[in-house]
Write a protein that holds these residues in place. Structure first.
Motif, mmCIF file in Angstrom:
data_model
loop_
_atom_site.group_PDB
_atom_site.id
_atom_site.type_symbol
_atom_site.label_atom_id
_atom_site.label_comp_id
_atom_site.label_asym_id
_atom_site.label_seq_id
_atom_site.Cartn_x
_atom_site.Cartn_y
_atom_site.Cartn_z
ATOM 1 N N ARG A 188 -11.942 14.410 -5.409
ATOM 2 C CA ARG A 188 -10.662 14.175 -4.750
ATOM 3 C C ARG A 188 -10.443 12.679 -4.612
ATOM 4 O O ARG A 188 -11.354 11.938 -4.211
ATOM 5 C CB ARG A 188 -10.633 14.861 -3.383
ATOM 6 C CG ARG A 188 -9.281 14.746 -2.679
ATOM 7 C CD ARG A 188 -9.180 15.685 -1.507
ATOM 8 N NE ARG A 188 -10.202 15.412 -0.520
ATOM 9 C CZ ARG A 188 -10.463 16.195 0.519
ATOM 10 N NH1 ARG A 188 -9.795 17.326 0.663
ATOM 11 N NH2 ARG A 188 -11.396 15.883 1.390
ATOM 12 N N LEU A 189 -9.225 12.254 -4.927
ATOM 13 C CA LEU A 189 -8.890 10.830 -4.905
ATOM 14 C C LEU A 189 -7.695 10.589 -3.986
ATOM 15 O O LEU A 189 -6.865 11.479 -3.770
ATOM 16 C CB LEU A 189 -8.553 10.341 -6.320
ATOM 17 C CG LEU A 189 -9.678 10.431 -7.373
ATOM 18 C CD1 LEU A 189 -9.129 10.155 -8.759
ATOM 19 C CD2 LEU A 189 -10.790 9.454 -7.033
ATOM 20 N N ASN A 190 -7.618 9.375 -3.459
ATOM 21 C CA ASN A 190 -6.469 8.948 -2.657
ATOM 22 C C ASN A 190 -6.219 9.868 -1.470
ATOM 23 O O ASN A 190 -5.078 10.250 -1.184
ATOM 24 C CB ASN A 190 -5.203 8.857 -3.533
ATOM 25 C CG ASN A 190 -5.375 7.924 -4.713
ATOM 26 O OD1 ASN A 190 -5.978 6.861 -4.583
ATOM 27 N ND2 ASN A 190 -4.865 8.328 -5.866
ATOM 28 N N TYR A 191 -7.301 10.238 -0.790
ATOM 29 C CA TYR A 191 -7.184 11.104 0.383
ATOM 30 C C TYR A 191 -7.626 10.317 1.605
ATOM 31 O O TYR A 191 -8.695 9.706 1.605
ATOM 32 C CB TYR A 191 -8.044 12.360 0.207
ATOM 33 C CG TYR A 191 -7.625 13.495 1.107
ATOM 34 C CD1 TYR A 191 -6.464 14.221 0.841
ATOM 35 C CD2 TYR A 191 -8.376 13.833 2.225
ATOM 36 C CE1 TYR A 191 -6.072 15.273 1.657
ATOM 37 C CE2 TYR A 191 -7.988 14.885 3.051
ATOM 38 C CZ TYR A 191 -6.835 15.598 2.768
ATOM 39 O OH TYR A 191 -6.446 16.633 3.586
ATOM 40 N N LYS A 192 -6.831 10.345 2.663
ATOM 41 C CA LYS A 192 -7.051 9.482 3.820
ATOM 42 C C LYS A 192 -7.700 10.188 5.001
ATOM 43 O O LYS A 192 -7.854 9.588 6.069
ATOM 44 C CB LYS A 192 -5.714 8.869 4.256
ATOM 45 C CG LYS A 192 -5.069 7.992 3.187
ATOM 46 C CD LYS A 192 -3.775 7.373 3.663
ATOM 47 C CE LYS A 192 -3.154 6.495 2.582
ATOM 48 N NZ LYS A 192 -1.875 5.885 3.027
ATOM 49 N N ASN A 197 -12.234 9.998 -0.439
ATOM 50 C CA ASN A 197 -12.536 10.194 -1.870
ATOM 51 C C ASN A 197 -13.958 10.731 -1.991
ATOM 52 O O ASN A 197 -14.911 10.081 -1.564
ATOM 53 C CB ASN A 197 -12.423 8.880 -2.629
ATOM 54 C CG ASN A 197 -11.029 8.275 -2.517
ATOM 55 O OD1 ASN A 197 -10.047 8.994 -2.363
ATOM 56 N ND2 ASN A 197 -10.958 6.960 -2.579
ATOM 57 N N ASP A 215 -15.086 4.509 -2.622
ATOM 58 C CA ASP A 215 -13.987 3.595 -2.912
ATOM 59 C C ASP A 215 -13.421 3.859 -4.305
ATOM 60 O O ASP A 215 -12.226 3.731 -4.543
ATOM 61 C CB ASP A 215 -14.472 2.143 -2.806
ATOM 62 C CG ASP A 215 -13.355 1.142 -3.078
ATOM 63 O OD1 ASP A 215 -12.431 1.074 -2.254
ATOM 64 O OD2 ASP A 215 -13.419 0.457 -4.113
ATOM 65 N N GLU A 216 -14.317 4.240 -5.232
ATOM 66 C CA GLU A 216 -13.903 4.512 -6.613
ATOM 67 C C GLU A 216 -14.815 5.570 -7.203
ATOM 68 O O GLU A 216 -16.022 5.590 -6.954
ATOM 69 C CB GLU A 216 -13.967 3.238 -7.457
ATOM 70 C CG GLU A 216 -13.531 3.429 -8.903
ATOM 71 C CD GLU A 216 -13.678 2.177 -9.742
ATOM 72 O OE1 GLU A 216 -13.331 2.216 -10.935
ATOM 73 O OE2 GLU A 216 -14.149 1.158 -9.195
ATOM 74 N N SER A 237 -13.020 5.224 2.556
ATOM 75 C CA SER A 237 -11.910 6.173 2.476
ATOM 76 C C SER A 237 -12.143 7.321 3.454
ATOM 77 O O SER A 237 -13.265 7.604 3.867
ATOM 78 C CB SER A 237 -11.771 6.705 1.044
ATOM 79 O OG SER A 237 -12.953 7.361 0.638
#
Length: 306
Positions: A188-192, A197, A215-216, A237
Motif C-alpha cells: 500500500r502506498l500514499n496512505y496516511k 506505506n 518511505d518508499e 508514513s
C-alpha cells in the motif's frame, strides 16, 4: 508474269526439267527456318528453366525434411523432459499432504504442540538449517543495530490484544531488506493512517512478514524476492511522530512473537524450535528434509543430462 517467278532447272540423264516457283517463296522459307530455330531455342530455354525450378524444389524439399527431422528430435527430447517433470511433480504431490496437515491443523484447531521431541537438532545438517533460515523469516530487516521494542504502536492496540510486533527506531531512508525468500502479496502506498506505506511478503509453509511505515517501496505485487533483497526504505508514513520501521512475522495470518524470529540465526538455531510450540516444527523439519532430497534428485538428473 515471268518476273514474279523463279525458274529452277534440274538436269539428269533423262534430260532437263524446269520448275517454276514464285520468287517470294524464298523469303517464306527463310522466315520459316528462322521461326523454327527460334522455337527450338525457346524449347531449350524452357527446359533449362524447368530443370532449374526442379532443382530448387528438390533443395527446398531436402531442407524441409531436415527441419522435420530436427523438430521430431526436439519433440522427443521435450517428451522425455515432460516425463521427468511429471515424476518430480508426483514426488512433490506426495509431500503436499504433510504441508496440508501442518497448515490445516494450525488453521482449524490452533493446536499447541509439545516441544520438539523426535528431532535431534544437534544432528541437523548445516544445509538443512540454512534452508530453514532462508525459507522462514529470520534475522532483522535492517543491517545496523537499532533500538527496538517488542510492542505495537498505540494506534494498533485497540484491534490487537497482544503486542508481538517489533518497532525499529531508525533514521529515515534506512534500507529495509526481506528476511526470507518469498513473493510480494500486498503493498500500500500514499496512505496516511495505520501502517502507512507497507508491504507484506508471503513465504513458504504459511509464513509471511510485514514491513510498515515505509518511505518508499521498490517492489510491486507478485515480485519474487530472496532473503536479503532490498525492498524499500524506512520512513514515518501512517502518521507516526518519528521515523520507525514496524515489522511483523505471521503464520497463517496470525502474528507471532516477532522478536524471537529477529534474533533467530545459525548460532541460536535450536532456541526458536524449543521455545515456540504453536507450530508443528517436527513435521516442518521432515518436510524440508524431503525438499532437500528432491533438490538433490533434480541436481543428479541435470548432471546426467549434461
Amino acid at each position: 508474269m515471268m518476273q514474279n517467278k523463279l525458274v529452277i532447272t534440274i538436269a539428269d540423264e533423262k534430260g532437263a526439267r524446269q520448275f517454276q516457283v514464285h520468287k517470294h517463296i524464298k523469303k517464306i522459307i527463310v522466315w520459316a527456318l528462322i521461326l523454327f530455330f527460334c522455337f527450338i531455342g525457346g524449347i531449350i530455354l524452357l527446359m533449362k528453366f524447368l530443370m532449374h525450378t526442379m532443382d530448387v524444389i528438390a533443395l527446398e524439399q531436402n531442407i524441409a525434411i531436415s527441419e522435420y527431422r530436427y523438430i521430431y528430435q526436439q519433440n522427443e527430447i521435450l517428451k522425455h523432459k515432460i516425463q521427468q517433470k511429471n515424476n518430480e511433480l508426483n514426488m512433490i504431490h506426495q509431500k503436499i499432504g504433510d504441508l496440508e496437515s501442518i497448515i490445516g491443523t494450525q488453521k482449524n484447531n490452533q493446536k499447541i504442540y509439545d516441544k520438539v521431541k523426535e528431532i535431534d537438532l544437534e544432528q541437523l545438517a548445516y544445509q538443512h538449517k540454512e534452508m530453514m533460515l532462508n525459507l522462514i523469516p529470520s534475522g532483522a530487516p535492517i543491517l545496523q543495530q537499532a533500538k527496538r521494542q517488542n510492542a505495537l504502536p498505540k494506534e494498533y492496540l485497540n484491534r490487537k490484544k497482544e503486542a508481538l510486533g517489533v518497532n525499529f527506531d531508525v533514521p529515515k531512508r534506512t534500507p529495509v531488506y526481506a528476511t526470507s525468500d518469498g513473493v510480494v502479496d500486498t503493498l500500500r502506498l500514499n496512505y496516511k493512517k495505520g501502517y502507512g506505506n507497507f508491504i507484506k511478503i508471503n513465504h513458504s509453509f504459511g509464513f509471511s512478514s510485514l514491513y510498515a511505515h515505509l518511505d518508499e517501496i521498490l517492489l510491486k505485487k507478485g515480485d519474487f524476492v530472496k532473503k536479503g533483497d532490498l525492498i524499500g526504505y524506512s520512513g514515518s508514513s501512517g502518521g507516526v511522530k518519528s521515523p520507525v520501521l514496524y515489522y511483523e512475522v505471521l503464520f497463517l495470518n496470525k502474528i507471532l512473537n516477532t522478536e524471537i524470529y529477529v534474533q533467530w540465526n545459525m548460532e541460536n538455531f535450536n532456541s526458536l524450535l524449543l521455545n515456540n510450540n504453536t507450530i508443528d516444527w517436527e513435521s516442518l523439519v521432515w518436510t524440508i528434509q524431503d525438499v532437500l532430497r528432491l533438490k538433490k534428485f533434480q541436481n543428479n538428473l541435470k548432471s546426467e543430462e549434461e
